[in-house]
Design a protein around this motif. Structure first.
Motif, short mmCIF file in Angstrom:
data_model
loop_
_atom_site.label_atom_id
_atom_site.label_comp_id
_atom_site.label_asym_id
_atom_site.label_seq_id
_atom_site.Cartn_x
_atom_site.Cartn_y
_atom_site.Cartn_z
N ASN A 113 0.84 -1.20 0.00
CA ASN A 113 0.00 0.00 0.00
C ASN A 113 0.88 1.25 0.00
N ASP A 114 0.26 2.41 0.08
CA ASP A 114 1.01 3.67 0.01
C ASP A 114 1.42 4.23 1.36
N ALA A 115 1.17 3.53 2.44
CA ALA A 115 1.51 4.04 3.76
C ALA A 115 2.92 3.61 4.16
N TRP A 116 3.93 4.25 3.57
CA TRP A 116 5.32 3.97 3.91
C TRP A 116 5.64 4.81 5.15
N VAL A 117 5.77 4.15 6.28
CA VAL A 117 5.85 4.81 7.57
C VAL A 117 7.00 5.81 7.67
N TYR A 118 8.17 5.48 7.13
CA TYR A 118 9.32 6.38 7.20
C TYR A 118 9.59 7.09 5.87
N GLY A 119 8.89 6.71 4.83
CA GLY A 119 9.09 7.28 3.50
C GLY A 119 9.38 6.18 2.50
N ALA A 120 9.10 6.44 1.22
CA ALA A 120 9.22 5.41 0.18
C ALA A 120 10.46 5.56 -0.68
N LEU A 136 17.22 3.34 13.05
CA LEU A 136 16.85 4.40 12.10
C LEU A 136 16.38 5.63 12.87
N GLN A 137 15.56 5.42 13.89
CA GLN A 137 15.08 6.53 14.71
C GLN A 137 16.23 7.19 15.47
N LYS A 138 17.19 6.40 15.93
CA LYS A 138 18.35 6.97 16.63
C LYS A 138 19.15 7.87 15.71
N GLN A 139 19.08 7.61 14.40
CA GLN A 139 19.81 8.42 13.42
C GLN A 139 18.99 9.63 12.96
N GLY A 140 17.87 9.89 13.64
CA GLY A 140 17.10 11.09 13.38
C GLY A 140 15.89 10.93 12.49
N TYR A 141 15.61 9.75 12.01
CA TYR A 141 14.44 9.54 11.17
C TYR A 141 13.18 9.51 12.04
N LYS A 142 12.12 10.06 11.50
CA LYS A 142 10.83 10.09 12.20
C LYS A 142 9.78 9.41 11.33
N ARG A 143 8.75 8.93 11.97
CA ARG A 143 7.61 8.38 11.22
C ARG A 143 6.92 9.54 10.52
N VAL A 144 6.71 9.40 9.22
CA VAL A 144 6.07 10.46 8.46
C VAL A 144 4.64 10.10 8.05
N ARG A 145 4.28 8.83 8.22
CA ARG A 145 2.93 8.36 7.92
C ARG A 145 2.52 7.37 8.99
#
Length: 189
Positions: A113-120, A136-145
């Motif tokens: 589906n199109d809900a890529w939680v961190y980005g596609a 990934l979150q420790k490296q500064g990534y956030k959930r975007v969806r």
């Protein structure tokens, strides 16, 4: 309560299967020389971006040497050609235990589906699979969806022997979800 116990049990089984696959792969394949891996990573990051088909650099090493946003799947020009081989790798890494055999979901988000939680985009997907969601979150990534089914993504960067193997899995995912190709070069983070 029963669903929670079932979910924890299923996660433990998948984690155990992943460890068995990793050990089996480590015993079956000869180790890559450090010189070859370093040369491949240097070539891949010379221009700040990578990647080439057949790259034997281990995924975690490639991530360490490639700036954020610099990872690009060399199979994007023909994901359909890599679908079968990528699916075999997907199954061998036990991705199907969480995401389903065809990527349609299970106890973790569907890949169709199109809900890529961190980005596609390629860079984010490669890092997510290799590092896992916690790192990934420790490296500064956030959930975007948001996604209905949300669970932690375990790291597979030590299981996938080469970056090429991981790119083939991503090509399989793209073949199953052609709409995701629209955002391969559009970083969301």
């Amino acid at each position: 309560m029963r669903k929670i116990i079932t979910g924890v049990f299923a996660f433990a089984i998948v984690l155990g299967m992943s460890a068995v696959v990793w050990e089996a792969r480590a015993a079956d394949e000869p180790a890559q020389s450090e010189e070859t891996a370093a040369d491949a990573a240097a070539d891949a990051t010379a221009g700040g971006e990578c990647c080439e088909k057949g790259d034997t650099t281990p995924p975690l090493e490639l991530i360490a040497k490639t700036p954020k946003g610099g990872l690009h799947n060399p199979y994007n020009d023909d994901v359909a050609a890599m679908e079968e081989e990528g699916h075999k790798k997907y199954l061998s890494y036990s991705c199907n235990g969480c995401h389903g055999g065809g990527g349609g979901g299970g106890m973790c988000p569907p890949l169709t589906n199109d809900a890529w939680v961190y980005g596609a985009d390629d860079d984010t997907i490669f890092r997510l699979i290799a590092l896992g969601s916690d790192e990934l979150q420790k490296q500064g990534y956030k959930r975007v969806r948001k996604e209905v089914v949300v669970g932690p993504m375990p790291p597979f960067g030590g299981i996938a022997k080469t970056s090429d193997e991981l790119w083939k899995v991503i090509a399989f995912i793209r073949a199953k979800n052609p709409d995701s190709m629209k955002r391969v070069n559009t970083p969301s983070q």
